[in-house]
Design an enzyme around this catalytic site. Sequence first.
Site, PDB file in Angstrom:
ATOM      1  N   LYS A  69      49.420  11.117  19.914  1.00 20.92           N
ATOM      2  CA  LYS A  69      50.112  12.390  19.669  1.00 20.92           C
ATOM      3  C   LYS A  69      49.100  13.513  19.683  1.00 20.92           C
ATOM      4  O   LYS A  69      48.031  13.425  19.049  1.00 20.92           O
ATOM      5  CB  LYS A  69      50.785  12.343  18.288  1.00 20.92           C
ATOM      6  CG  LYS A  69      51.641  13.556  18.005  1.00 20.92           C
ATOM      7  CD  LYS A  69      53.030  13.419  18.586  1.00 20.92           C
ATOM      8  CE  LYS A  69      53.825  14.721  18.535  1.00 20.92           C
ATOM      9  NZ  LYS A  69      53.463  15.658  19.626  1.00 20.92           N
ATOM     10  N   LYS A  93      43.849  13.581  11.605  1.00 25.77           N
ATOM     11  CA  LYS A  93      44.885  14.474  11.066  1.00 25.77           C
ATOM     12  C   LYS A  93      46.199  13.717  10.814  1.00 25.77           C
ATOM     13  O   LYS A  93      46.786  13.815   9.732  1.00 25.77           O
ATOM     14  CB  LYS A  93      45.117  15.600  12.088  1.00 25.77           C
ATOM     15  CG  LYS A  93      45.943  16.757  11.614  1.00 25.77           C
ATOM     16  CD  LYS A  93      46.229  17.750  12.765  1.00 25.77           C
ATOM     17  CE  LYS A  93      44.980  18.344  13.379  1.00 25.77           C
ATOM     18  NZ  LYS A  93      45.292  19.377  14.409  1.00 25.77           N
ATOM     19  N   LYS A 105      44.875  14.290  22.957  1.00 24.97           N
ATOM     20  CA  LYS A 105      44.854  15.711  23.324  1.00 24.97           C
ATOM     21  C   LYS A 105      44.815  15.793  24.836  1.00 24.97           C
ATOM     22  O   LYS A 105      44.345  14.863  25.496  1.00 24.97           O
ATOM     23  CB  LYS A 105      43.606  16.385  22.755  1.00 24.97           C
ATOM     24  CG  LYS A 105      43.695  17.890  22.725  1.00 24.97           C
ATOM     25  CD  LYS A 105      44.574  18.346  21.589  1.00 24.97           C
ATOM     26  CE  LYS A 105      44.373  19.789  21.231  1.00 24.97           C
ATOM     27  NZ  LYS A 105      44.879  20.013  19.863  1.00 24.97           N
ATOM     28  N   THR A 188      53.040  25.161  11.883  1.00 24.67           N
ATOM     29  CA  THR A 188      51.587  25.142  11.704  1.00 24.67           C
ATOM     30  C   THR A 188      51.154  26.274  10.767  1.00 24.67           C
ATOM     31  O   THR A 188      50.397  26.056   9.809  1.00 24.67           O
ATOM     32  CB  THR A 188      50.857  25.247  13.057  1.00 24.67           C
ATOM     33  OG1 THR A 188      51.476  24.372  13.996  1.00 24.67           O
ATOM     34  CG2 THR A 188      49.390  24.893  12.907  1.00 24.67           C
ATOM     35  N   ASN A 219      50.968  31.915  17.879  1.00 23.66           N
ATOM     36  CA  ASN A 219      51.964  31.172  17.095  1.00 23.66           C
ATOM     37  C   ASN A 219      51.480  30.934  15.667  1.00 23.66           C
ATOM     38  O   ASN A 219      52.179  31.246  14.697  1.00 23.66           O
ATOM     39  CB  ASN A 219      52.270  29.847  17.807  1.00 23.66           C
ATOM     40  CG  ASN A 219      53.146  28.944  16.952  1.00 23.66           C
ATOM     41  OD1 ASN A 219      52.645  28.174  16.144  1.00 23.66           O
ATOM     42  ND2 ASN A 219      54.450  29.068  17.079  1.00 23.66           N
ATOM     43  N   SER A 348      56.037  18.164  14.203  1.00 22.81           N
ATOM     44  CA  SER A 348      56.322  17.422  15.438  1.00 22.81           C
ATOM     45  C   SER A 348      56.917  16.058  15.116  1.00 22.81           C
ATOM     46  O   SER A 348      57.819  15.577  15.811  1.00 22.81           O
ATOM     47  CB  SER A 348      55.037  17.211  16.252  1.00 22.81           C
ATOM     48  OG  SER A 348      54.694  18.372  16.956  1.00 22.81           O
TER      49      SER A 348
HETATM   50  N1  GLU Z   1      48.496  21.256  18.853  1.00 23.29           N
HETATM   51  C1  GLU Z   1      48.791  20.992  17.480  1.00 23.29           C
HETATM   52  C2  GLU Z   1      47.575  20.445  16.771  1.00 23.29           C
HETATM   53  O1  GLU Z   1      46.464  20.652  17.195  1.00 23.29           O
HETATM   54  C3  GLU Z   1      50.027  20.140  17.309  1.00 23.29           C
HETATM   55  C4  GLU Z   1      49.934  18.772  17.926  1.00 23.29           C
HETATM   56  C5  GLU Z   1      51.245  17.998  17.918  1.00 23.29           C
HETATM   57  O2  GLU Z   1      52.188  18.437  17.312  1.00 23.29           O
HETATM   58  O3  GLU Z   1      51.261  16.938  18.548  1.00 23.29           O
HETATM   59  O4  GLU Z   1      47.663  19.849  15.725  1.00 23.29           O
END
Ligand code: GLU
Length: 414
Positions: A69, A93, A105, A188, A219, A348
């Site tokens: 994810k 995380k 990522k 976020t 955002n 998410s």
């Molecule tokens: N891009 C966000 C982060 O760095 C969300 C990632 C997601 O929801 O998968 O945590």
Amino acid sequence: MSDRSSYAMVNQYFDEGAELVRLKDEMYDVLKSSYREIAVQVPVRMDSGELRVFLGYRVQHNGARGPYKGGIRYHTSANLDEVRAMASLMTWKTALLDVPFGGAKGGITVDPTDMSPREVEAMTRRFTLAISHILGDNRDIPAPDLNTNAQTMAWMMDAFSSRYGYTPAIVTGKHVDLGGAPGREAATGRGAVYVLEGADRKWGLDLSRQRVVIQGFGNVGSWAARELHQRGVKIVGVSDVSGGLYSDAGLDIPALLGWASTHRPLADATGDFDAVTNDELLVSPCEVLIPAALGEVIDEDNAGQVQAAVVVEAANNPVTPEADKILHDRGIKVIPDILANAGGVTGSYFEWVQNVQRFRWKEDRFNAELAEAMQRAFNVTSAFADAHSVPLRRAAFAIGIERVARASKLRGYV
Ligand code: GLU
């Protein structure tokens, strides 16, 4: 600017956390490296008729606790090293927040801000199909990140679904009309505020008397500003790529949110404030500093001038390890990215759960679950930090690493 690679920096944080967890050498090797890294060419026919070939990446770091994810970023800094670093952060995380995902990522090395919507759409569809064989609602689930948004996710979902059948849970951060979750867009920024409230209760900050500076008004930064403003907290500085604004008396946040909602640069806004550069903003007078834009913005060159007492890392990797040490030595508390910005991926998870169950929650439920998850993660991290007399970042990494190691062992990875 530090000349160390982003991955080397994240690995330093990993090593500092791992020291607190008794890991066997073989487990250490599995957790430190990525499971899979792919690089693909992304040819795009530009509006001019010219064909440009961009480079795209997806790194799956660790999937012991669930499907990979993590977001997709479109940025000139998004190379394999940076994407690898961010994928590792996602692993720790998701584990820290105890959501059943692994870490990944993706990114394309590109500045999309000077491309037309048609060009960005063509690039997104081509990239999605190029990596689609490793995606799946139970395999790897992208989301928005720098310069990507709900529209980007809609194109990704459509490209994937046209090949594999209707699959809303293939991406999160979608528009509500396409199976997105009310609350996810704000999650976020809102999550960072929930964590700051936890810190307020624990450390007695008295937020109502604090001056807050937020770097970034996309955002994450804009939602953090909105939420803090609603709580009566004074925001004295904000910025976007065009520059920053500062007023010790406090900024008119609703007016600035209105300004930015029509995609106008903050540098063109008028009002009762001083124009400052992004570099100046980071070292302006305030008690709480929220970097909510790019990585590595606080480094050894400016960490000594930061005036805040608390830094909330709403961006990913905004503080280099050298700067982190300087801030620590100066008594400045840092709430690390894998805790502070984890509201995004936690939201998410709520969206994905609703997609796979074909059941929609009301936004109140989403926000209540988010607040609870963020508060729990803050409490667990600060209790660990107190028990081991270590900074929050080391505690957060140690907790994440320990959980991923346990799952990896149970699954027989080592
Ligand atoms: N891009 C966000 C982060 O760095 C969300 C990632 C997601 O929801 O998968 O945590």
